[in-house]
Design a protein around this motif. Structure first.
Motif, PDB file in Angstrom:
ATOM      1  N   LEU A  49       0.817  -1.213   0.000  1.00  0.00           N
ATOM      2  CA  LEU A  49       0.000   0.000   0.000  1.00  0.00           C
ATOM      3  C   LEU A  49       0.862   1.279   0.000  1.00  0.00           C
ATOM      4  N   PRO A  50       1.758   1.438  -0.987  1.00  0.00           N
ATOM      5  CA  PRO A  50       2.703   2.564  -0.942  1.00  0.00           C
ATOM      6  C   PRO A  50       2.039   3.933  -0.919  1.00  0.00           C
ATOM      7  N   LEU A  51       0.956   4.108  -1.681  1.00  0.00           N
ATOM      8  CA  LEU A  51       0.310   5.413  -1.716  1.00  0.00           C
ATOM      9  C   LEU A  51      -0.430   5.700  -0.407  1.00  0.00           C
ATOM     10  N   VAL A  52      -0.979   4.668   0.201  1.00  0.00           N
ATOM     11  CA  VAL A  52      -1.624   4.833   1.506  1.00  0.00           C
ATOM     12  C   VAL A  52      -0.594   5.281   2.533  1.00  0.00           C
ATOM     13  N   GLN A  53       0.584   4.645   2.510  1.00  0.00           N
ATOM     14  CA  GLN A  53       1.646   5.022   3.436  1.00  0.00           C
ATOM     15  C   GLN A  53       2.077   6.470   3.221  1.00  0.00           C
ATOM     16  N   GLN A  54       2.153   6.874   1.965  1.00  0.00           N
ATOM     17  CA  GLN A  54       2.518   8.260   1.650  1.00  0.00           C
ATOM     18  C   GLN A  54       1.462   9.224   2.185  1.00  0.00           C
ATOM     19  N   TYR A  55       0.195   8.904   1.947  1.00  0.00           N
ATOM     20  CA  TYR A  55      -0.886   9.783   2.407  1.00  0.00           C
ATOM     21  C   TYR A  55      -0.930   9.864   3.930  1.00  0.00           C
ATOM     22  N   LEU A  56      -0.699   8.743   4.605  1.00  0.00           N
ATOM     23  CA  LEU A  56      -0.712   8.741   6.067  1.00  0.00           C
ATOM     24  C   LEU A  56       0.405   9.620   6.622  1.00  0.00           C
ATOM     25  N   SER A  57       1.578   9.545   5.993  1.00  0.00           N
ATOM     26  CA  SER A  57       2.703  10.368   6.418  1.00  0.00           C
ATOM     27  C   SER A  57       2.406  11.850   6.199  1.00  0.00           C
ATOM     28  N   GLN A  58       1.840  12.181   5.034  1.00  0.00           N
ATOM     29  CA  GLN A  58       1.476  13.565   4.747  1.00  0.00           C
ATOM     30  C   GLN A  58       0.394  14.055   5.703  1.00  0.00           C
ATOM     31  N   PHE A  59      -0.566  13.192   5.975  1.00  0.00           N
ATOM     32  CA  PHE A  59      -1.649  13.548   6.883  1.00  0.00           C
ATOM     33  C   PHE A  59      -1.110  13.829   8.292  1.00  0.00           C
ATOM     34  N   GLU A  60      -0.178  13.000   8.749  1.00  0.00           N
ATOM     35  CA  GLU A  60       0.399  13.188  10.077  1.00  0.00           C
ATOM     36  C   GLU A  60       1.111  14.540  10.167  1.00  0.00           C
ATOM     37  N   ARG A  61       1.850  14.902   9.113  1.00  0.00           N
ATOM     38  CA  ARG A  61       2.534  16.201   9.112  1.00  0.00           C
ATOM     39  C   ARG A  61       1.530  17.350   9.105  1.00  0.00           C
ATOM     40  N   GLY A 104      -1.876  16.906  17.568  1.00  0.00           N
ATOM     41  CA  GLY A 104      -0.746  16.101  17.131  1.00  0.00           C
ATOM     42  C   GLY A 104       0.138  15.675  18.289  1.00  0.00           C
ATOM     43  N   GLU A 105       0.365  16.612  19.231  1.00  0.00           N
ATOM     44  CA  GLU A 105       1.176  16.300  20.413  1.00  0.00           C
ATOM     45  C   GLU A 105       0.477  15.277  21.301  1.00  0.00           C
ATOM     46  N   HIS A 106      -0.840  15.428  21.442  1.00  0.00           N
ATOM     47  CA  HIS A 106      -1.608  14.473  22.259  1.00  0.00           C
ATOM     48  C   HIS A 106      -1.561  13.076  21.644  1.00  0.00           C
ATOM     49  N   PHE A 107      -1.737  12.993  20.328  1.00  0.00           N
ATOM     50  CA  PHE A 107      -1.642  11.698  19.650  1.00  0.00           C
ATOM     51  C   PHE A 107      -0.271  11.069  19.865  1.00  0.00           C
ATOM     52  N   SER A 131      -2.206   5.475  10.976  1.00  0.00           N
ATOM     53  CA  SER A 131      -2.553   4.161  10.425  1.00  0.00           C
ATOM     54  C   SER A 131      -3.593   3.445  11.270  1.00  0.00           C
ATOM     55  N   MET A 132      -3.750   3.874  12.542  1.00  0.00           N
ATOM     56  CA  MET A 132      -4.720   3.232  13.432  1.00  0.00           C
ATOM     57  C   MET A 132      -6.155   3.654  13.135  1.00  0.00           C
ATOM     58  N   TYR A 133      -6.321   4.824  12.499  1.00  0.00           N
ATOM     59  CA  TYR A 133      -7.690   5.308  12.302  1.00  0.00           C
ATOM     60  C   TYR A 133      -7.971   5.875  10.905  1.00  0.00           C
ATOM     61  N   ALA A 134      -6.920   6.162  10.132  1.00  0.00           N
ATOM     62  CA  ALA A 134      -7.147   6.858   8.863  1.00  0.00           C
ATOM     63  C   ALA A 134      -6.914   6.012   7.617  1.00  0.00           C
ATOM     64  N   SER A 135      -6.375   4.802   7.763  1.00  0.00           N
ATOM     65  CA  SER A 135      -6.090   3.982   6.572  1.00  0.00           C
ATOM     66  C   SER A 135      -7.324   3.765   5.722  1.00  0.00           C
ATOM     67  N   GLN A 136      -8.437   3.452   6.380  1.00  0.00           N
ATOM     68  CA  GLN A 136      -9.683   3.186   5.649  1.00  0.00           C
ATOM     69  C   GLN A 136     -10.176   4.406   4.887  1.00  0.00           C
ATOM     70  N   TRP A 137      -9.883   5.598   5.421  1.00  0.00           N
ATOM     71  CA  TRP A 137     -10.274   6.823   4.720  1.00  0.00           C
ATOM     72  C   TRP A 137      -9.685   6.839   3.317  1.00  0.00           C
ATOM     73  N   PHE A 138      -8.373   6.559   3.247  1.00  0.00           N
ATOM     74  CA  PHE A 138      -7.677   6.670   1.973  1.00  0.00           C
ATOM     75  C   PHE A 138      -7.928   5.467   1.070  1.00  0.00           C
ATOM     76  N   ILE A 139      -7.988   4.273   1.651  1.00  0.00           N
ATOM     77  CA  ILE A 139      -8.197   3.068   0.847  1.00  0.00           C
ATOM     78  C   ILE A 139      -9.551   3.114   0.132  1.00  0.00           C
ATOM     79  N   THR A 140     -10.573   3.661   0.792  1.00  0.00           N
ATOM     80  CA  THR A 140     -11.911   3.733   0.183  1.00  0.00           C
ATOM     81  C   THR A 140     -12.218   5.126  -0.367  1.00  0.00           C
ATOM     82  N   VAL A 141     -11.220   6.012  -0.362  1.00  0.00           N
ATOM     83  CA  VAL A 141     -11.399   7.410  -0.794  1.00  0.00           C
ATOM     84  C   VAL A 141     -12.638   8.008  -0.119  1.00  0.00           C
ATOM     85  N   PHE A 142     -12.753   7.783   1.165  1.00  0.00           N
ATOM     86  CA  PHE A 142     -13.790   8.357   2.024  1.00  0.00           C
ATOM     87  C   PHE A 142     -15.200   7.863   1.735  1.00  0.00           C
TER      88      PHE A 142
END
Length: 204
Positions: free
Chosen positions: A122-134, A144-147, A155-166
């Motif tokens: 899932l390379p694009l998912v990993q890229q999106y998760l990294s961008q989302f975190e930033r 962000g600090e609390h997380f 990856s614990m809560y947002a992977s499904q967002w990107f895999i299914t394009v919301f």
């Protein structure tokens, strides 16, 4: 704006892109949504350039792919029995139109390919998760600090967002509006960037 069967779309889009953008952000009329999605994504052109291809693929479909589909049914739209993306598209267009729209998205007919959402690892998912975190760290630093303190990563809560394009994560009417804007913004941002590169590389 569209014309008969989409015949005026490209001309109107080139002539008045800001008008198109404003109207799409207001929401595509439900009766036109399927056709407009096809025009935005470039899938209509793919279909017209490849007559009979879909029928051939259907004829040579293997039983293995049918088993994969059956296994996926319980994990997707329970009332429609299809993958989230396919289910969303099939509510607004024929099987063949939905197929070519998926091809346009995954292979990048008029935008960067999205197939990395589903390739091994899932390379694009990993890229999106990294961008989302930033983005969370930049725009919502306290969150962000609390997380980070709680060791919660996207990856614990947002992977499904990107895999299914919301299409899975929001109420259906909201998912449609997201797709209206998503298709137009991602496709036209890529075309605009390509246009600028052509101008930059033109010696004249």
């Amino acid at each position: 704006m569209i014309g008969v069967g989409g015949s005026d779309w490209k001309h109107y889009l080139r002539k008045k892109p800001h008008v198109v953008k404003r109207r799409i952000r207001k929401g595509i009329p439900d009766c036109l949504r399927g056709l407009v999605w096809q025009l935005i994504s470039g899938s209509r052109d793919l279909l017209l350039m490849n007559p009979g291809v879909y029928e051939q693929l259907v004829i040579y479909e293997t039983s293995a792919s049918e088993l994969d589909i059956i296994r996926d049914i319980s994990r997707t739209f329970p009332s429609h029995g299809m993958g989230f993306l396919a289910g969303l598209l099939l509510l607004y267009m024929s099987e063949e139109d939905a197929f070519w729209l998926l091809v346009a998205l995954l292979k990048g007919a008029v935008h960067a390919p999205m197939e990395g959402l589903y390739l091994a690892g899932l390379p694009l998912v990993q890229q999106y998760l990294s961008q989302f975190e930033r983005l969370v760290q930049e725009h919502l630093p306290k969150l962000g600090e609390h997380f980070a303190q709680e060791m919660i990563n996207p990856s614990m809560y947002a992977s499904q967002w990107f895999i299914t394009v919301f299409s899975y994560s929001f109420p259906f009417h909201l998912a449609l509006r997201i797709w209206d804007v998503f298709l137009f913004e991602v496709c036209n941002a890529f075309l605009f960037k390509h246009h600028l590169l052509m101008i930059k590389n033109d010696p004249h």
